[in-house]
Design a protein around this motif. Structure first.
Motif, PDB file in Angstrom:
ATOM      1  N   ASP A 163       7.658  19.244   7.378  1.00  0.00           N
ATOM      2  CA  ASP A 163       7.654  21.134   7.680  1.00  0.00           C
ATOM      3  C   ASP A 163       8.456  21.304   6.921  1.00  0.00           C
ATOM      4  O   ASP A 163       9.899  21.307   6.590  1.00  0.00           O
ATOM      5  N   LEU A 164       8.131  22.629   6.033  1.00  0.00           N
ATOM      6  CA  LEU A 164       9.138  23.278   5.197  1.00  0.00           C
ATOM      7  C   LEU A 164       9.705  24.056   5.844  1.00  0.00           C
ATOM      8  O   LEU A 164      10.483  24.850   6.930  1.00  0.00           O
TER       9      LEU A 164
ATOM     10  N   VAL B 231       9.035  19.124  -5.865  1.00  0.00           N
ATOM     11  CA  VAL B 231       9.207  19.719  -4.374  1.00  0.00           C
ATOM     12  C   VAL B 231       8.302  19.327  -3.515  1.00  0.00           C
ATOM     13  O   VAL B 231       8.992  18.545  -2.127  1.00  0.00           O
ATOM     14  N   GLU B 232       7.135  19.477  -3.882  1.00  0.00           N
ATOM     15  CA  GLU B 232       5.978  19.123  -2.778  1.00  0.00           C
ATOM     16  C   GLU B 232       5.701  17.455  -3.169  1.00  0.00           C
ATOM     17  O   GLU B 232       6.166  17.057  -1.538  1.00  0.00           O
ATOM     18  N   GLN B 233       6.292  17.088  -3.732  1.00  0.00           N
ATOM     19  CA  GLN B 233       6.545  15.001  -3.238  1.00  0.00           C
ATOM     20  C   GLN B 233       7.793  14.887  -2.762  1.00  0.00           C
ATOM     21  O   GLN B 233       7.082  14.334  -1.946  1.00  0.00           O
ATOM     22  N   LEU B 234       8.803  15.713  -2.507  1.00  0.00           N
ATOM     23  CA  LEU B 234       9.969  15.658  -1.959  1.00  0.00           C
ATOM     24  C   LEU B 234       9.410  15.261  -1.200  1.00  0.00           C
ATOM     25  O   LEU B 234       9.596  14.403   0.685  1.00  0.00           O
ATOM     26  N   GLY B 235       8.689  16.798   0.372  1.00  0.00           N
ATOM     27  CA  GLY B 235       8.246  17.093   1.693  1.00  0.00           C
ATOM     28  C   GLY B 235       7.338  15.645   2.014  1.00  0.00           C
ATOM     29  O   GLY B 235       7.603  15.021   3.100  1.00  0.00           O
ATOM     30  N   GLN B 236       6.709  15.416   0.751  1.00  0.00           N
ATOM     31  CA  GLN B 236       5.240  14.361   0.980  1.00  0.00           C
ATOM     32  C   GLN B 236       5.982  13.060   1.078  1.00  0.00           C
ATOM     33  O   GLN B 236       5.864  12.322   2.483  1.00  0.00           O
ATOM     34  N   VAL B 237       7.349  12.657   0.483  1.00  0.00           N
ATOM     35  CA  VAL B 237       7.643  11.345   0.988  1.00  0.00           C
ATOM     36  C   VAL B 237       8.459  11.414   1.792  1.00  0.00           C
ATOM     37  O   VAL B 237       8.093  10.438   2.740  1.00  0.00           O
ATOM     38  N   VAL B 238       8.923  12.943   1.953  1.00  0.00           N
ATOM     39  CA  VAL B 238       9.820  12.679   3.722  1.00  0.00           C
ATOM     40  C   VAL B 238       9.018  12.319   5.271  1.00  0.00           C
ATOM     41  O   VAL B 238       9.974  11.538   5.725  1.00  0.00           O
ATOM     42  N   LYS B 239       7.529  12.687   4.383  1.00  0.00           N
ATOM     43  CA  LYS B 239       7.096  13.037   6.100  1.00  0.00           C
ATOM     44  C   LYS B 239       6.381  11.605   5.924  1.00  0.00           C
ATOM     45  O   LYS B 239       6.135  10.749   7.370  1.00  0.00           O
ATOM     46  N   ARG B 240       5.925  10.573   5.226  1.00  0.00           N
ATOM     47  CA  ARG B 240       5.914   9.251   4.930  1.00  0.00           C
ATOM     48  C   ARG B 240       5.625   8.433   5.370  1.00  0.00           C
ATOM     49  O   ARG B 240       6.369   7.578   6.111  1.00  0.00           O
ATOM     50  N   CYS B 241       7.728   8.356   5.346  1.00  0.00           N
ATOM     51  CA  CYS B 241       9.123   7.185   5.263  1.00  0.00           C
ATOM     52  C   CYS B 241       9.190   7.503   6.626  1.00  0.00           C
ATOM     53  O   CYS B 241       8.735   6.328   7.730  1.00  0.00           O
ATOM     54  N   TYR B 242       8.911   8.730   6.946  1.00  0.00           N
ATOM     55  CA  TYR B 242       9.081   9.072   8.599  1.00  0.00           C
ATOM     56  C   TYR B 242       7.647   8.776   9.610  1.00  0.00           C
ATOM     57  O   TYR B 242       8.556   8.256  10.108  1.00  0.00           O
TER      58      TYR B 242
ATOM     59  N   SER C 245      15.310  21.005  -0.244  1.00  0.00           N
ATOM     60  CA  SER C 245      14.430  21.345  -1.511  1.00  0.00           C
ATOM     61  C   SER C 245      14.948  22.748  -1.951  1.00  0.00           C
ATOM     62  O   SER C 245      14.470  22.438  -3.739  1.00  0.00           O
ATOM     63  N   LYS C 246      15.538  23.468  -2.362  1.00  0.00           N
ATOM     64  CA  LYS C 246      16.431  24.457  -2.625  1.00  0.00           C
ATOM     65  C   LYS C 246      17.721  24.675  -2.115  1.00  0.00           C
ATOM     66  O   LYS C 246      17.212  25.423  -0.720  1.00  0.00           O
TER      67      LYS C 246
ATOM     68  N   SER D 201       1.149  -0.837  -0.363  1.00  0.00           N
ATOM     69  CA  SER D 201      -0.055  -0.137  -0.285  1.00  0.00           C
ATOM     70  C   SER D 201       0.704   1.045  -0.045  1.00  0.00           C
ATOM     71  O   SER D 201       0.285   2.394  -0.464  1.00  0.00           O
ATOM     72  N   LEU D 202       2.072   1.397   0.409  1.00  0.00           N
ATOM     73  CA  LEU D 202       2.866   2.385   0.686  1.00  0.00           C
ATOM     74  C   LEU D 202       3.567   2.699  -0.778  1.00  0.00           C
ATOM     75  O   LEU D 202       3.872   3.804  -1.307  1.00  0.00           O
ATOM     76  N   ILE D 203       4.312   1.269  -1.180  1.00  0.00           N
ATOM     77  CA  ILE D 203       4.621   1.809  -2.511  1.00  0.00           C
ATOM     78  C   ILE D 203       3.585   2.991  -3.828  1.00  0.00           C
ATOM     79  O   ILE D 203       3.789   2.957  -4.647  1.00  0.00           O
ATOM     80  N   LYS D 204       2.077   1.149  -3.032  1.00  0.00           N
ATOM     81  CA  LYS D 204       1.226   2.237  -4.491  1.00  0.00           C
ATOM     82  C   LYS D 204       1.277   3.873  -4.204  1.00  0.00           C
ATOM     83  O   LYS D 204       0.531   4.212  -5.041  1.00  0.00           O
ATOM     84  N   GLU D 205       0.902   4.286  -2.090  1.00  0.00           N
ATOM     85  CA  GLU D 205       0.951   5.650  -2.647  1.00  0.00           C
ATOM     86  C   GLU D 205       1.907   6.511  -3.195  1.00  0.00           C
ATOM     87  O   GLU D 205       1.606   7.468  -3.435  1.00  0.00           O
ATOM     88  N   PHE D 206       3.209   6.182  -2.842  1.00  0.00           N
ATOM     89  CA  PHE D 206       4.063   6.580  -3.472  1.00  0.00           C
ATOM     90  C   PHE D 206       4.129   6.588  -4.861  1.00  0.00           C
ATOM     91  O   PHE D 206       4.319   7.669  -6.337  1.00  0.00           O
TER      92      PHE D 206
END
Lengths: 463, 463
Positions: free
Chosen positions: B176-177, B50-61, B208-209, B5-10
Motif C-alpha cells: 500500500d502507498l 515506482v509501481e514496480q517498486l511497490g509490486q516487488v515489495v509486496k511480492r517479497c513480503y 518511493s518519493k 517462478s518468482l525470478i521469472k515474475e520479477f
C-alpha cells in the motif's frame, strides 16, 4: 468515576490538592478552544514530579482508563477534549520547570508544563532566541505545542515547533521511560521517534521532558505594511518577495473582511475599502535588513500597493502589528461562534484559494473573514456564525467541507498548525490515502494496544 | 535463491535486464562502506518505475523474503549489507528522476535513486540551494541519505537531511502507498511519519518519493583557516565563535595526526608541528559575512591561533578546503582498514572528548586520527588498522567500546550522521534505555510484522 481506592492512591501519589473530583472542577477540563461538544472527565490529576506522571500513566493503563493529557487546553481541534466520561485528565501544569538553558551548546531542557511565552522570555534573557510563536503562546505550554505541532507567525523563515525539538523523554503505556534524540545538533542514533511524537496529540506516549534547539537572535528587524486593491495584487507581491530570494521572518495578510472587522474593533484608521493588507517583517544582520526592506518595498510598489508604510521605530512597528494582533478578538466578538480554520496551500496557490473561499461563502451564504500567514500559505479562513442556530450551522459545516476540498485540490493540507483532533478526522483519508490511515492505526496500536491514550483523536482506534 | 517462478515474475515485472542472479552480480551488493563482514544476497532487483517498486515489495513480503533496499551503498554502519543469504536486494538506482523543482514554493520532489550531488546541482541551476552535503554526496542517493539521516559539513547552520524532508511517499509491507507530510512549509495533518522514516535504515517501509525543502542560496561567503598549538586552543576558539553568536556554515577541525597524514598525502605545506587546525566558512549577506569574518578572526587571535589565513578569492578558498577534502583518502591509504566513527558530543565537550580519545589510543595502543565537524560536536575519530590482524583488531574493538562510553559520559550520542546499522547496536541501550529498545521494537513490528525489512538493523527484531 474511578474507584475510591484508585482516587486515594492518586491522592497519596500527587497530594490531595492535586486530585480534582468535584463536578465544578472537572467541568473546567471538559472543553478546549475548538468548536466542539464538551465532555466532562471522571477525574483530573495534576502531577508535580516527573516520577508521579509516569506512575499515573502506568496506573491508568493498568486499570484500563482512557487518558487525556492537557496543558492549557488552547488547541483548536478538540485534541484535549476528553473522549468519554470515564476519561482521566492528566494536567501537566504542575510540571513547569525550565531545567536548563545552555548558552554554550544552544539548547534548553524543559518540563512539559512550561508556558511558551515564559520560556521564550527566559531564553531571551540569556541572549538567545526560541522562534516558535503560536498565537496562544502567552498561555499555551511547551508540552501542548509539541503535542499539537504548533506553528506561529515565524514559520516561513524559522520553522515551527517541530523544527526545534531535538530530543524528548516520554512515558510509554507501561510507565517505562523512553528517550529519543539528543542534546547535539546531529543525531542518527536509533529511530527518530521525537518528531513522530511531535503532533501526535497525546495518542502515543506522555511527554515528561523536551530538549529544544535555541539560536542566536537576529540583530535587527524592520516592519512594513502595504495595502492593495485586491487579494490578487497582495498574493503577487508575496510571490515576488520569495522570487527575489527574500525570506521575511513574518509575512502576514488580512483580507477585506478582516480589515473591516478589525477597524470596527480598534478604530486605528484602517482604510475600509482596502482589498487586502500585507504585514511584513524582515530580520537578520542590519545591512541585510536594509537591503531586504528596499527589495520588498520595490516588489510591493511593482505590484500596485496603494499604500506602503515602513516603521521607523519600535512604536511605529508596534502600531503596524496592532491590526494583526487583534485579528482574532476582533472577529470573535462579532458572532457567538468563531470557527478558526487553518487550511494551508503552497504559497503560489493563495490567490486561487482566496477565490475559492469567496465562492464558498457566497454558495452557502456564510461569513468568512480570512487572514493568516501568507508567506507559508497557511490561511486562517474564519467563519463567523452561531453554533446554536442549526440551520446556519449546517451551512457552515458544508462550507467547511468545501473549504478543505478546495485546499486539497490545490495541493494543500488540512492543517498547517492546528492538528486533526476529532474536528478534521473525516477529511484525513482524502488528503492521504486509505493505506496511510491503516499504517497510522498500526503505529498507534503498537504504542497503545488498549487504546487508552486520547483514543478518538487523529485516526481513531478502529481497524 | 528465490524460486525460478518468482525470478521469472520479477523479470516480467522489471525486465530481464534489471534482475541480477549471477554470483558475480550478487557479490557486488554484498557489502557497503562499513568495516563489516559481507553477505551475498540471493537476488538483486532493480525497478525502474515506482509501481514496480511497490509490486516487488509486496511480492517479497508475501513470499516471506527479507529485503534490503539499497541506493549506492555508501553507508558506514552496515545498513545496506544483506541480513542473510535469502535476502533480496532492491536497488533504487533505476528510480532516478527529479520530478519537480518548484522555484515559487521552494520545494523539490524526487525519486529515491537520484544522486545527491546531481540533485544539488540541478537545484543550484534554478538559483536555489539544497544544503545537506554528506561526504559521499557525489555518489550517494537521496533515498540513502533519507534512510541514514545523513549529515554533512553544513549541519551546524543549515541542519541535515532530516531538516529538509517535507514529505514522503512510501510503500508499506502490504504494497500500500502511504503518504506523509506536504508540499507546504507547515503541516500538522496526521502523524508526522516522514521524520520517523528518516534514519529508519530501511526497516519500516520502502521510499518511493521524497519532497525536499529548498532555500535561497547565501549571497556571499568567506573561508578561513587557523592553526593552534593544541586542540584545547582550537576548542576554546570554537566555543568563542558560538558565544559571539556567529553560526558559521562550516566549522571543521583536524587534529595533529590528521594534519600529518594529510601532509604526507598531498604535500601542501601544512605545518607538521601544529596541534590542531580549524577551517571556518561564514556565509550570508555580504555585510554580515564581512562582520562575522572580523569577529571570527578576533576570536581566533584571542585564543592564541599561531597562524590565520583568510581566503581572498575562490582559488584561495579551494586551497584552504583542500586539507579537509582529502582527509578520508589521506587516512585510508595508510593502513588496510579505516574505521571511521562519528561519536558526537555537545560542542562544549569537544576538549574533554579529544583528551579521552588520546587516552584511549594510548591505553589500547591503537592509532586514532580525529577530524570532523567541530561546530556541532560531530567528531570522526578514525582508527587506522588492519582488520585481518586479529590481535590488533581486538584492541581496536576495545578502543571503540571506550570511545562510545566516553561520548555517552559526556552527554553525547553514538552517531551524529552514520546511523546504527548493525555496527552500533550493542551500545544503543546504554545511550537510550531498555524501555526505548522495547518501544522501538514495538514500533517496527507494527510496520513489519514478519520482520522482513532489513531485519537485523538498528534494534534487531527480537522481543
Amino acid at each position: 468515576m474511578p474507584s475510591a481506592s484508585l482516587i486515594k492512591e492518586f491522592e497519596q501519589l500527587v497530594g490531595k490538592e492535586n486530585v480534582f473530583s468535584s463536578e465544578a472542577d472537572r467541568q473546567s477540563y471538559a472543553y478546549d478552544a475548538a468548536v466542539l461538544k464538551p465532555m466532562i472527565p471522571s477525574l483530573v490529576v495534576r502531577p508535580t514530579e516527573v516520577e508521579q506522571l509516569g506512575q499515573v500513566v502506568k496506573r491508568c493503563y493498568e486499570e484500563g482508563i482512557p487518558m487525556t493529557v492537557r496543558g492549557s487546553g488552547t488547541n483548536l481541534t478538540g485534541g484535549t477534549i476528553p473522549d468519554c466520561s470515564d476519561t482521566i485528565v492528566i494536567l501537566t501544569t504542575g510540571l513547569n520547570k525550565i531545567l536548563e538553558i545552555n548558552t554554550e551548546d544552544l539548547y534548553a531542557t524543559v518540563q512539559p508544563g512550561v508556558i511558551t511565552a515564559k520560556f521564550a522570555a527566559a531564553v531571551a534573557a540569556k541572549g538567545l532566541f526560541y522562534p516558535p510563536d503560536p498565537g496562544s503562546m502567552s498561555v499555551s505550554t511547551i508540552g501542548g505545542n509539541v503535542a499539537e505541532s504548533s506553528g506561529g507567525l515565524r514559520g516561513l523563515k524559522y520553522g515551527t515547533t517541530k523544527d526545534y525539538v531535538m530530543g524528548m523523554e516520554v512515558f510509554a503505556n507501561t510507565g517505562d521511560l523512553v528517550k529519543t534524540g539528543s542534546r547535539t545538533v546531529k543525531c542518527a542514533t536509533g529511530y527518530n521517534i521525537a518528531p513522530l511524537l511531535v503532533g501526535s496529540e497525546g495518542t502515543l506516549a506522555v511527554t515528561s521532558k523536551v530538549t529544544l534547539k535555541l539560536i542566536p537572535p537576529p540583530k535587527a528587524s524592520k516592519a512594513m505594511m502595504a495595502l492593495f486593491k485586491d487579494m490578487d495584487g497582495a498574493s503577487q507581491a508575496v510571490a515576488g518577495i520569495i522570487a527575489a530570494h527574500v525570506v521575511p521572518c513574518t509575512l502576514e495578510f488580512l483580507d477585506h473582511a478582516s480589515i473591516n472587522y478589525i477597524e470596527d474593533y480598534v478604530k486605528i484608521g484602517l482604510p475600509r475599502d482596502a482589498g487586502a493588507m500585507l504585514l511584513i517583517e524582515v530580520d537578520g544582520h542590519p545591512a541585510q535588513v536594509e537591503d531586504e526592506a528596499v527589495i520588498v518595498e520595490k516588489v510591493l510598489r511593482d505590484n500596485s500597493a496603494t499604500e506602503i508604510v515602513v516603521a521607523r521605530d519600535a512604536v511605529e512597528k508596534s502600531r503596524i502589528w496592532e491590526a494583526r494582533r487583534v485579528a482574532i478578538p476582533a472577529l470573535a466578538r462579532c458572532r457567538p461562534t468563531l470557527m478558526l480554520e487553518d487550511a494551508t496551500v503552497p504559497r503560489s496557490k493563495i490567490p486561487a484559494m482566496i477565490k475559492a473561499l469567496d465562492e464558498i461563502a457566497a454558495r452557502h451564504n456564510v461569513t468568512i473573514a480570512t487572514f493568516g500567514h501568507a508567506g507559508d500559505g497557511n490561511l486562517h479562513p474564519s467563519i463567523l456564525c452561531d453554533r446554536r442556530d442549526k440551520e446556519e450551522f449546517s451551512r457552515v459545516e458544508r462550507a467547511v467541507d468545501d473549504l478543505f476540498n478546495a485546499a486539497l485540490e490545490l495541493g494543500g493540507t488540512l492543517s498547517g498548525e492546528h492538528g486533526i483532533g476529532t474536528a478534521k478526522i473525516k477529511w484525513l483519508e482524502q488528503e492521504t490515502s486509505h493505506g496511510t490511515i491503516m499504517f497510522s492505526r498500526r503505529l498507534r496500536k503498537a504504542f497503545d494496544p488498549k487504546g487508552l491514550f486520547n483514543p478518538s483523536k487523529i485516526v481513531g482506534f478502529g481497524d
